[in-house]
Every structure is written in structure tokens, then in C-alpha cells.
Write a protein that holds these residues in place. Sequence first.
Motif, short mmCIF file in Angstrom:
data_model
loop_
_atom_site.label_atom_id
_atom_site.label_comp_id
_atom_site.label_asym_id
_atom_site.label_seq_id
_atom_site.Cartn_x
_atom_site.Cartn_y
_atom_site.Cartn_z
N LEU A 215 0.83 -1.20 0.00
CA LEU A 215 0.00 0.00 0.00
C LEU A 215 0.87 1.25 0.00
O LEU A 215 0.64 2.18 -0.79
CB LEU A 215 -0.91 0.00 1.23
N VAL A 216 1.85 1.28 0.88
CA VAL A 216 2.71 2.46 1.01
C VAL A 216 3.35 2.82 -0.33
O VAL A 216 3.33 3.98 -0.77
CB VAL A 216 3.81 2.21 2.07
N MET A 217 3.92 1.83 -0.99
CA MET A 217 4.63 2.09 -2.23
C MET A 217 3.70 2.44 -3.38
O MET A 217 4.11 3.09 -4.34
CB MET A 217 5.51 0.89 -2.59
N SER A 218 2.45 2.03 -3.29
CA SER A 218 1.51 2.29 -4.39
C SER A 218 0.84 3.65 -4.32
O SER A 218 0.41 4.18 -5.35
CB SER A 218 0.45 1.18 -4.44
N ILE A 219 0.71 4.24 -3.12
CA ILE A 219 -0.04 5.50 -3.03
C ILE A 219 0.78 6.69 -2.55
O ILE A 219 0.30 7.82 -2.61
CB ILE A 219 -1.28 5.35 -2.11
N SER A 220 2.01 6.47 -2.11
CA SER A 220 2.78 7.56 -1.49
C SER A 220 3.59 8.36 -2.51
O SER A 220 4.14 7.82 -3.46
CB SER A 220 3.73 7.00 -0.43
N ASP A 221 3.66 9.67 -2.26
CA ASP A 221 4.54 10.53 -3.04
C ASP A 221 5.93 10.58 -2.41
O ASP A 221 6.91 10.85 -3.11
CB ASP A 221 3.97 11.95 -3.08
N ARG A 222 5.98 10.32 -1.11
CA ARG A 222 7.25 10.39 -0.39
C ARG A 222 7.17 9.43 0.79
O ARG A 222 6.09 9.20 1.35
CB ARG A 222 7.47 11.82 0.10
N VAL A 223 8.31 8.86 1.17
CA VAL A 223 8.36 7.90 2.26
C VAL A 223 9.50 8.27 3.20
O VAL A 223 10.62 8.56 2.76
CB VAL A 223 8.57 6.46 1.74
N THR A 224 9.21 8.25 4.51
CA THR A 224 10.22 8.46 5.53
C THR A 224 10.33 7.20 6.36
O THR A 224 9.30 6.63 6.77
CB THR A 224 9.86 9.64 6.45
N VAL A 225 11.54 6.75 6.62
CA VAL A 225 11.77 5.55 7.43
C VAL A 225 12.36 5.97 8.77
O VAL A 225 13.38 6.65 8.82
CB VAL A 225 12.73 4.57 6.73
N LEU A 226 11.69 5.56 9.85
CA LEU A 226 12.21 5.78 11.20
C LEU A 226 12.73 4.47 11.76
O LEU A 226 12.10 3.42 11.59
CB LEU A 226 11.12 6.32 12.13
N VAL A 227 13.85 4.52 12.41
CA VAL A 227 14.42 3.36 13.11
C VAL A 227 15.06 3.88 14.40
O VAL A 227 15.86 4.82 14.36
CB VAL A 227 15.48 2.62 12.26
N GLY A 228 14.68 3.29 15.53
CA GLY A 228 15.25 3.71 16.80
C GLY A 228 15.02 5.16 17.14
O GLY A 228 15.85 5.80 17.81
N GLY A 229 13.90 5.71 16.68
CA GLY A 229 13.58 7.10 16.99
C GLY A 229 14.30 8.11 16.13
O GLY A 229 14.22 9.31 16.39
N CYS A 230 14.99 7.65 15.08
CA CYS A 230 15.74 8.53 14.19
C CYS A 230 15.31 8.32 12.75
O CYS A 230 14.79 7.27 12.38
CB CYS A 230 17.25 8.27 14.30
N VAL A 231 15.54 9.33 11.90
CA VAL A 231 15.26 9.20 10.47
C VAL A 231 16.39 8.42 9.81
O VAL A 231 17.54 8.84 9.82
CB VAL A 231 15.11 10.58 9.80
N LEU A 232 16.03 7.27 9.23
CA LEU A 232 17.01 6.45 8.53
C LEU A 232 17.07 6.81 7.05
O LEU A 232 18.14 6.83 6.45
CB LEU A 232 16.65 4.97 8.69
N ALA A 233 15.91 7.09 6.46
CA ALA A 233 15.85 7.43 5.04
C ALA A 233 14.62 8.28 4.78
O ALA A 233 13.63 8.19 5.50
CB ALA A 233 15.81 6.17 4.19
N ASP A 234 14.69 9.10 3.73
CA ASP A 234 13.57 9.98 3.38
C ASP A 234 13.68 10.33 1.91
O ASP A 234 14.72 10.79 1.45
CB ASP A 234 13.62 11.25 4.25
N GLY A 235 12.60 10.06 1.16
CA GLY A 235 12.65 10.38 -0.26
C GLY A 235 11.55 9.71 -1.06
O GLY A 235 10.53 9.28 -0.51
N LEU A 236 11.76 9.62 -2.37
CA LEU A 236 10.78 8.99 -3.25
C LEU A 236 10.65 7.51 -2.91
O LEU A 236 11.64 6.87 -2.53
CB LEU A 236 11.21 9.16 -4.71
N PRO A 237 9.45 6.95 -3.06
CA PRO A 237 9.22 5.55 -2.69
C PRO A 237 10.21 4.57 -3.30
O PRO A 237 10.73 3.68 -2.62
CB PRO A 237 7.79 5.28 -3.18
N GLU A 238 10.49 4.73 -4.59
CA GLU A 238 11.37 3.78 -5.25
C GLU A 238 12.80 3.84 -4.70
O GLU A 238 13.46 2.81 -4.54
CB GLU A 238 11.39 4.06 -6.76
N LEU A 239 13.26 5.05 -4.38
CA LEU A 239 14.60 5.19 -3.82
C LEU A 239 14.68 4.59 -2.42
O LEU A 239 15.66 3.92 -2.07
CB LEU A 239 15.00 6.67 -3.78
N VAL A 240 13.65 4.83 -1.62
CA VAL A 240 13.63 4.28 -0.26
C VAL A 240 13.54 2.77 -0.29
O VAL A 240 14.21 2.07 0.48
CB VAL A 240 12.44 4.88 0.54
#
Length: 266
Positions: A215-240
Motif C-alpha cells: 500500500l505504502v509504495m503504491s499510493i505515497s509521493d514520499r516515504v520516511t523511514v524511522l528506526v530507533g527514533g531517528c530518520v534512517l531514510a527519506d525520499g521517493l518511494p522507489e529510492l527508499v
Amino acid sequence: MTVLATHDLRVHFGGVRALDGVTLALGLGGSVHAIIGPNGAGKTSFVNAVTGVYRATSGTIDLDGRNVSGLSAHELARIGVTRTFQNLQIFWTMTALENVVCGFHLVNEAGFWRGLLRTPRLVRRSRAIEQEALQILSSVGLGKRASDMAGSLSYGELKRLEIARAIASKPRLLFLDEPVAGCTATEKKLLGRLIRELAEATHAAIVIIEHDMKLVMSISDRVTVLVGGCVLADGLPELVRNDASVIEAYLGAAKVRQERSYASAG
């Protein structure tokens, strides 16, 4: 232009660092932004902090450049930042229409005396709100269930009803916490399409916190990944999706779950 931005946002509970310095911009109008991460990554803590449910330990939250750190959930909702929760927050003994009408309380300026006296202006406003609520219900596929009690709706319909009530408050930034959790594959597809359509129709910025990667990859314009309370990655779905550190984080989380499963089975 982004609506909301955090800088070095931290939420600590004693020695537990639920958020540990999150700097993030959210909210291009008409867009869908997903926040993902393994269990315990800080996703819900982040949403709770920026919607006023939690008070941040430190850091700032800016709305249109204005520091809104420390505002309550109600105060933030009044200026356009609202949310749904993981667990359904439904008025079970009210109709679907009445549930959505409740969502207008933030934009309804009836006032005490006009409400008490039922002035002609208030009556007209109430009728207008009811008509708009019916339109919102129709937009989420519940127009024919308007008069039905909320308790009689299916789980997928209740998820849509909760979104409809949130839309009624006319948010500029809407957080949906696990909107498809517990839904069937068919309901997930319907809700995903609905979220995308609502973002475009209302011009609100919609932020979803979700575990369903399809679902996330099909409808999102941008994706942010949190791990351990920190931002691990942020950007276009395909790049993430193809980010090595993201893959490792998810594989690592899966390995821990598998090991725990084996240990409990033994």
C-alpha cells in the motif's frame, strides 16, 4: 510548500528515547507522505508529538513557520492539524451521519446562545452541515449507510467512517495511524484508492503511518523511514525501497522476530 516541520524533535520516557532528534518536513498539499519503520521505531510517538498528544522533551515543531511546540491536540486541530488513531474512535450508538457531523465541531461557530435559542441562522447552518456531511459520506462510499447505526457497519466501513469524520474538520494536515490495519485485501485496496483520491480532492496533505509496504509504495509521493527514533531514510518511494540501510533495518527486525518465535516455541 511544506506545512509542518520538526527540528531535532525528541521524546524521552525516562531512559527510553522514543524519538531521538527527528528533523523532518511534512505536508505538501494534495500529497500522501508515508512514515514507516519496524515496530518500536518511533512512528506513533512522532505523530503523538506533532499532534499534541505527547509533549516533546526538546526540539521544535513549526506550522507555516510559526512555532507551535507545546500546543494541545485541540489547539492544533483548530489550526488544521488532525489525526485518526490505531484503535477506532467511533460513537457506536450514533448514526454514520451523526458521527461525521461531529467532525464539524471545529469549524462550526454556533456559540452558546445561538445554540440554545436555535436561531434561524443556526438552523440554516445545521442543515448545510448535514448536507455537507452526506456529501463526505458519499465520497467515502458510505452514502447509503448514512442513517445506519455505526455499530452495524463492517470493520472496513468503520475505517472509512473515521476518515470521513476527520475530513469534516477540514484539515490541512491529516495523520492516519495504520489506516488499513486489520482490513481484508479488498478493503486495503479500496482504502488506498480512497486516501489518494481524498488528498487530491481536498488538497490536504495526508500522512500515513503504515506497515503494509504494498500500500505504502503504491499510493505515497514520499516515504520516511524511522528506526530507533531517528530518520534512517527519506525520499521517493522507489529510492527508499532500494536503500540498502532500509533493507537491512527491515531484515534485521524480521530476524529478531523469527529468533523470538523460535525461542518461545522451544
